[in-house]
Design a protein around this motif. Structure first.
Motif, PDB file in Angstrom:
ATOM      1  N   LYS A  10       0.698  -1.205  -0.072  1.00  0.00           N
ATOM      2  CA  LYS A  10      -0.074   0.064   0.331  1.00  0.00           C
ATOM      3  C   LYS A  10       1.089   1.226  -0.022  1.00  0.00           C
ATOM      4  CE  LYS A  10      -4.027  -2.132   2.215  1.00  0.00           C
ATOM      5  NZ  LYS A  10      -5.245  -2.047   3.314  1.00  0.00           N
ATOM      6  N   GLU A  68       6.518   8.567  -6.839  1.00  0.00           N
ATOM      7  CA  GLU A  68       6.583  10.257  -6.430  1.00  0.00           C
ATOM      8  C   GLU A  68       7.826  10.223  -5.727  1.00  0.00           C
ATOM      9  OE1 GLU A  68       4.047  13.531  -3.866  1.00  0.00           O
ATOM     10  OE2 GLU A  68       3.301  11.591  -4.272  1.00  0.00           O
ATOM     11  N   ARG A 122       2.013   1.935  -3.630  1.00  0.00           N
ATOM     12  CA  ARG A 122       1.175   2.499  -4.245  1.00  0.00           C
ATOM     13  C   ARG A 122       0.581   3.711  -4.106  1.00  0.00           C
ATOM     14  NH1 ARG A 122      -2.292  -3.137  -4.323  1.00  0.00           N
ATOM     15  NH2 ARG A 122      -1.745  -3.819  -6.341  1.00  0.00           N
ATOM     16  N   ARG A 123       1.255   4.306  -2.868  1.00  0.00           N
ATOM     17  CA  ARG A 123       1.073   5.958  -2.520  1.00  0.00           C
ATOM     18  C   ARG A 123       2.420   6.547  -3.258  1.00  0.00           C
ATOM     19  NH1 ARG A 123      -2.439   3.367   0.460  1.00  0.00           N
ATOM     20  NH2 ARG A 123      -3.987   4.585   1.546  1.00  0.00           N
ATOM     21  N   GLY A 124       3.167   6.033  -3.862  1.00  0.00           N
ATOM     22  CA  GLY A 124       4.136   6.304  -4.829  1.00  0.00           C
ATOM     23  C   GLY A 124       5.569   6.626  -3.953  1.00  0.00           C
ATOM     24  N   GLN A 176       1.918   0.252 -10.196  1.00  0.00           N
ATOM     25  CA  GLN A 176       1.523   1.472 -10.975  1.00  0.00           C
ATOM     26  C   GLN A 176       0.406   2.301 -10.360  1.00  0.00           C
ATOM     27  OE1 GLN A 176       0.974  -0.090 -15.072  1.00  0.00           O
ATOM     28  NE2 GLN A 176       3.014   0.679 -15.318  1.00  0.00           N
ATOM     29  N   ARG A 177       0.687   3.709 -10.034  1.00  0.00           N
ATOM     30  CA  ARG A 177      -0.287   4.372  -9.358  1.00  0.00           C
ATOM     31  C   ARG A 177      -1.384   4.827 -10.353  1.00  0.00           C
ATOM     32  NH1 ARG A 177       1.796   9.341  -7.089  1.00  0.00           N
ATOM     33  NH2 ARG A 177       3.402   9.530  -8.875  1.00  0.00           N
ATOM     34  N   SER A 178      -0.813   5.010 -11.420  1.00  0.00           N
ATOM     35  CA  SER A 178      -1.974   5.391 -12.649  1.00  0.00           C
ATOM     36  C   SER A 178      -1.662   4.533 -13.802  1.00  0.00           C
ATOM     37  CB  SER A 178      -1.776   6.841 -12.885  1.00  0.00           C
ATOM     38  OG  SER A 178      -0.520   7.171 -13.329  1.00  0.00           O
TER      39      SER A 178
END
Length: 250
Positions: free
Chosen positions: A81, A163, A84-86, A113-115
């Motif tokens: 998780k 990110e 998935r928050r970068g 991948q987040r997007s």
């Protein structure tokens, strides 16, 4: 600038009794490269594992303090998780899947991948930064050189469109020319994609060259911080981390 990552008064223990971090605080701003310096055993890798959620895998846990990503407390989140928050953790020793091909290693990161974006676009981006991986795409990762494996480890992070990347000893075991090449690419990724970096690196010379801000930790706590230009001119840093003989009487 806004903080991607903020750690406040972090305390970490292993096996319930071994204190690895004590009241550690640090901040990584958007789009920055921050270096985390310290001797072996100072707590640098533990810091990265606390951020990425890996501590429970080694019988460690946060006993006090907070870790926020984009203002959200992530202390209780599982590693998948957090990814998935970068936040993608490139671990010390590279940890590629040696029996899988380069491309199969990249495929393994698509879950994070987040997007949504096509696999082709994601892989083309990796091959743009690391052209040698394109030539090796069908080769088993275990047969790559150490430098190529490090490139693949960073490439897997890029597939996830992070990110921030946590980099643990990316120069470890590599020849100086390869280290320079990899850090130039790291700087390019930071510049072009605005990906923030938290860099743990024994090679203080190169860490201070590419980071804009740094923290020095000893015995699990921060003892010095500041712009890397100031740290590079600090006599203690020069003596203990840069191998420069300083004239303390001057």
């Amino acid at each position: 600038m806004a903080a991607v990552l903020e750690i406040r008064d972090l305390e970490v223990c292993y096996q319930g009794v071994i204190q690895a971090l004590s009241s550690l605080s640090l901040r990584v701003s958007e789009g920055s490269i921050v270096a985390l310096l310290g001797a072996n055993g100072a707590g640098k890798t533990t810091t990265l594992k606390a951020i990425s959620g890996f501590l429970p895998l080694e019988n460690g846990r946060v006993t006090r303090g907070s870790i926020t990503i984009g203002g959200e407390d992530v202390l209780k989140l599982a590693p998948h998780k957090i990814v998935r928050r970068g936040i993608f953790h490139v671990r010390e020793g590279r940890h590629v899947f040696s029996e899988m091909t380069v491309e199969e290693n990249l495929i393994a990161s698509t879950f994070a991948q987040r997007s949504p974006r096509s696999r082709k676009d994601a892989f083309d981006e990796v091959y743009n930064y690391f052209p040698i991986l394109s030539q090796r795409r069908n080769q088993a990762a275990g047969y790559l050189s150490g430098g190529e494996q490090q490139m693949l480890a960073i490439g897997r992070a890029l597939v996830a469109d992070p990110e921030m990347i946590l980099l643990d000893e990316p120069s470890l075991g590599l020849a100086p020319l390869i280290v320079s090449e990899i850090f130039e690419i790291i700087a390019r990724i930071n510049r072009e994609k605005r990906v923030s970096m938290l860099l743990v690196e024994q090679n203080a010379v190169i860490a201070l060259k590419y980071a804009s801000y740094g923290y020095v930790i000893e015995n699990g706590r921060s003892v010095l911080e500041g712009p890397t230009e100031d740290l590079a001119n600090n006599q203690d840093i020069q003596k203990f981390y840069l191998g420069v003989e300083t004239d303390e009487a001057a």
